[in-house]
Design a protein around this motif. Structure first.
Motif, short mmCIF file in Angstrom:
data_model
loop_
_atom_site.label_atom_id
_atom_site.label_comp_id
_atom_site.label_asym_id
_atom_site.label_seq_id
_atom_site.Cartn_x
_atom_site.Cartn_y
_atom_site.Cartn_z
N LYS A 38 0.73 12.13 -9.54
CA LYS A 38 0.05 13.35 -9.60
C LYS A 38 1.03 14.65 -9.71
CE LYS A 38 -3.83 12.02 -6.74
NZ LYS A 38 -4.41 12.16 -5.28
N LYS A 39 2.55 14.31 -8.85
CA LYS A 39 3.29 15.51 -9.00
C LYS A 39 3.79 15.69 -10.46
CE LYS A 39 7.63 16.68 -6.46
NZ LYS A 39 8.71 16.36 -5.58
N LYS A 40 4.07 14.57 -11.28
CA LYS A 40 4.31 15.01 -12.74
C LYS A 40 3.31 15.36 -13.43
CE LYS A 40 7.51 10.66 -13.09
NZ LYS A 40 7.63 9.35 -13.54
N GLU A 41 1.96 15.21 -13.11
CA GLU A 41 0.98 15.95 -13.76
C GLU A 41 0.95 17.42 -13.34
OE1 GLU A 41 -2.81 14.05 -12.92
OE2 GLU A 41 -2.22 12.20 -13.89
N GLU A 42 1.16 17.73 -12.32
CA GLU A 42 1.07 19.16 -11.76
C GLU A 42 2.36 19.72 -12.29
OE1 GLU A 42 1.33 19.15 -7.33
OE2 GLU A 42 -0.58 18.32 -7.45
N GLU A 43 3.42 19.13 -12.38
CA GLU A 43 4.57 19.64 -13.05
C GLU A 43 4.43 20.02 -14.84
OE1 GLU A 43 8.06 17.29 -12.19
OE2 GLU A 43 8.28 18.05 -10.24
N ALA A 44 3.83 19.19 -15.44
CA ALA A 44 3.47 19.03 -16.71
C ALA A 44 2.39 20.09 -17.27
CB ALA A 44 3.19 17.68 -17.19
N ALA A 45 1.39 20.49 -16.36
CA ALA A 45 0.48 21.42 -16.73
C ALA A 45 1.31 22.87 -16.57
CB ALA A 45 -0.53 21.43 -15.47
N PRO A 46 1.05 23.46 -17.91
CA PRO A 46 1.69 24.94 -17.87
C PRO A 46 1.05 25.84 -17.06
CG PRO A 46 0.17 24.31 -19.64
CD PRO A 46 0.37 23.08 -18.88
N ALA A 47 1.96 26.89 -16.48
CA ALA A 47 1.67 27.67 -15.47
C ALA A 47 0.63 28.73 -16.21
CB ALA A 47 2.55 28.44 -14.72
N PRO A 48 -0.33 29.26 -15.85
CA PRO A 48 -1.31 30.08 -16.41
C PRO A 48 -0.58 31.62 -16.26
CG PRO A 48 -2.20 29.52 -14.08
CD PRO A 48 -1.02 28.77 -14.40
N PRO A 49 -0.74 32.36 -17.47
CA PRO A 49 0.01 33.67 -17.62
C PRO A 49 -0.62 34.62 -16.24
CG PRO A 49 -1.80 33.56 -19.43
CD PRO A 49 -1.74 32.28 -18.55
N ALA A 50 0.44 35.27 -15.79
CA ALA A 50 0.43 36.07 -14.47
C ALA A 50 -0.42 37.14 -14.54
CB ALA A 50 1.63 36.11 -13.77
N GLY A 51 -0.71 37.63 -15.79
CA GLY A 51 -1.19 38.80 -16.32
C GLY A 51 -0.27 39.90 -16.66
N MET A 94 1.02 -1.11 0.08
CA MET A 94 0.04 -0.07 -0.07
C MET A 94 0.98 1.19 -0.01
SD MET A 94 -3.02 -1.29 -0.50
CE MET A 94 -3.78 0.39 -0.26
N PHE A 95 1.96 1.31 0.83
CA PHE A 95 2.87 2.38 0.81
C PHE A 95 3.45 2.64 -0.66
CE2 PHE A 95 7.51 3.53 0.82
CZ PHE A 95 7.30 4.89 1.30
N MET A 96 3.86 1.49 -1.50
CA MET A 96 4.41 1.66 -2.53
C MET A 96 3.32 2.11 -3.50
SD MET A 96 7.49 1.12 -2.14
CE MET A 96 8.12 1.05 -4.02
N ILE A 97 1.97 1.59 -3.39
CA ILE A 97 1.02 2.17 -4.52
C ILE A 97 0.57 3.69 -4.09
CG2 ILE A 97 -1.52 2.01 -4.93
CD1 ILE A 97 -1.27 -0.87 -4.48
N VAL A 98 0.76 4.11 -2.96
CA VAL A 98 0.38 5.41 -2.47
C VAL A 98 1.62 6.40 -3.25
CG1 VAL A 98 0.28 7.39 -0.76
CG2 VAL A 98 -1.00 5.11 -0.65
N LYS A 99 2.92 5.94 -2.88
CA LYS A 99 4.03 6.56 -3.35
C LYS A 99 4.04 6.82 -4.74
CE LYS A 99 8.78 6.68 -3.03
NZ LYS A 99 10.11 6.26 -2.53
N GLY A 100 3.60 5.63 -5.66
CA GLY A 100 3.51 5.85 -7.10
C GLY A 100 2.44 6.75 -7.66
N VAL A 101 1.20 6.80 -6.90
CA VAL A 101 0.15 7.67 -7.20
C VAL A 101 0.64 9.10 -7.09
CG1 VAL A 101 -2.09 8.38 -6.65
CG2 VAL A 101 -1.70 6.06 -6.87
N ASN A 102 1.30 9.19 -5.84
CA ASN A 102 1.78 10.68 -5.47
C ASN A 102 2.68 11.15 -6.41
OD1 ASN A 102 -0.10 11.13 -3.20
ND2 ASN A 102 1.66 10.28 -1.72
N ALA A 103 3.74 10.48 -6.96
CA ALA A 103 4.75 10.48 -8.04
C ALA A 103 3.71 11.00 -9.32
CB ALA A 103 5.59 9.35 -8.16
#
Length: 136
Positions: free
Chosen positions: A106-119, A95-104
C-alpha cells in the motif's frame, strides 16, 4: 427484509472476512500438523520424551481387581498446552508478516501515485490579474 439481508451479506467487506476466516481455519490445520508432526518430535527428541505426552499426574487412575478402570487419571497436560502456544506463535508471526507485506505494498502504491497539481501559484494569479488590468 430479504433484500436488506442480501445486500448486507453480499457487501465486499463481509465476503472478504468470510474468505479470510475459511483461509485462517485451513491455515490453522497446516500449522497444527507442522507443530504436531515436525516441531513436537524434535523438541521431544531434545527432552527424550514425546512432547504431547508431557503431563503432571495429580491422581493416578484407580483399577479394581479385574483391571477395570474405576476412576480415570487426573493430570495437567502441559505438553499439549505448550504445543498450542507454539501453534499460536507461528500463526501470529505469519499474520504479522502478511500484514507487514500488505502495508508495504500500500505504501508503494501511495508513493507511486503522482501528486495532483496544487493549482496556480500566487505568482500565476498575480500575473493573470495584471494582464486583466492591462486589457482594461
Amino acid at each position: 427484509m430479504l433484500k436488506e439481508f442480501k445486500d448486507f451479506a453480499m457487501k465486499g467487506n463481509l465476503v472478504d472476512i468470510a474468505v479470510g476466516f475459511v483461509m485462517g481455519a485451513a491455515f490453522n490445520k497446516v500449522v497444527a500438523s507442522f507443530t504436531g508432526g515436525i516441531v513436537s518430535p524434535l523438541i521431544g527428541m531434545i527432552f527424550k520424551s514425546d512432547f504431547k505426552d508431557l503431563k503432571i499426574v495429580l491422581k493416578d487412575a484407580v483399577l479394581d481387581e479385574t483391571g477395570k478402570v474405576v476412576s480415570n487419571e487426573i493430570a495437567i497436560l502441559h505438553g499439549q498446552f505448550i504445543t498450542n502456544v507454539i501453534d499460536f506463535i507461528i500463526v501470529a508471526f505469519v499474520m504479522f508478516m502478511i500484514v507487514k507485506g500488505v502495508n508495504a505494498m500500500k505504501k508503494k502504491e501511495e508513493e507511486a501515485a503522482p501528486a495532483p497539481p496544487a493549482g496556480p501559484t500566487q505568482e500565476d494569479l498575480l500575473a493573470e490579474i495584471r494582464d486583466l488590468l492591462k486589457k482594461n
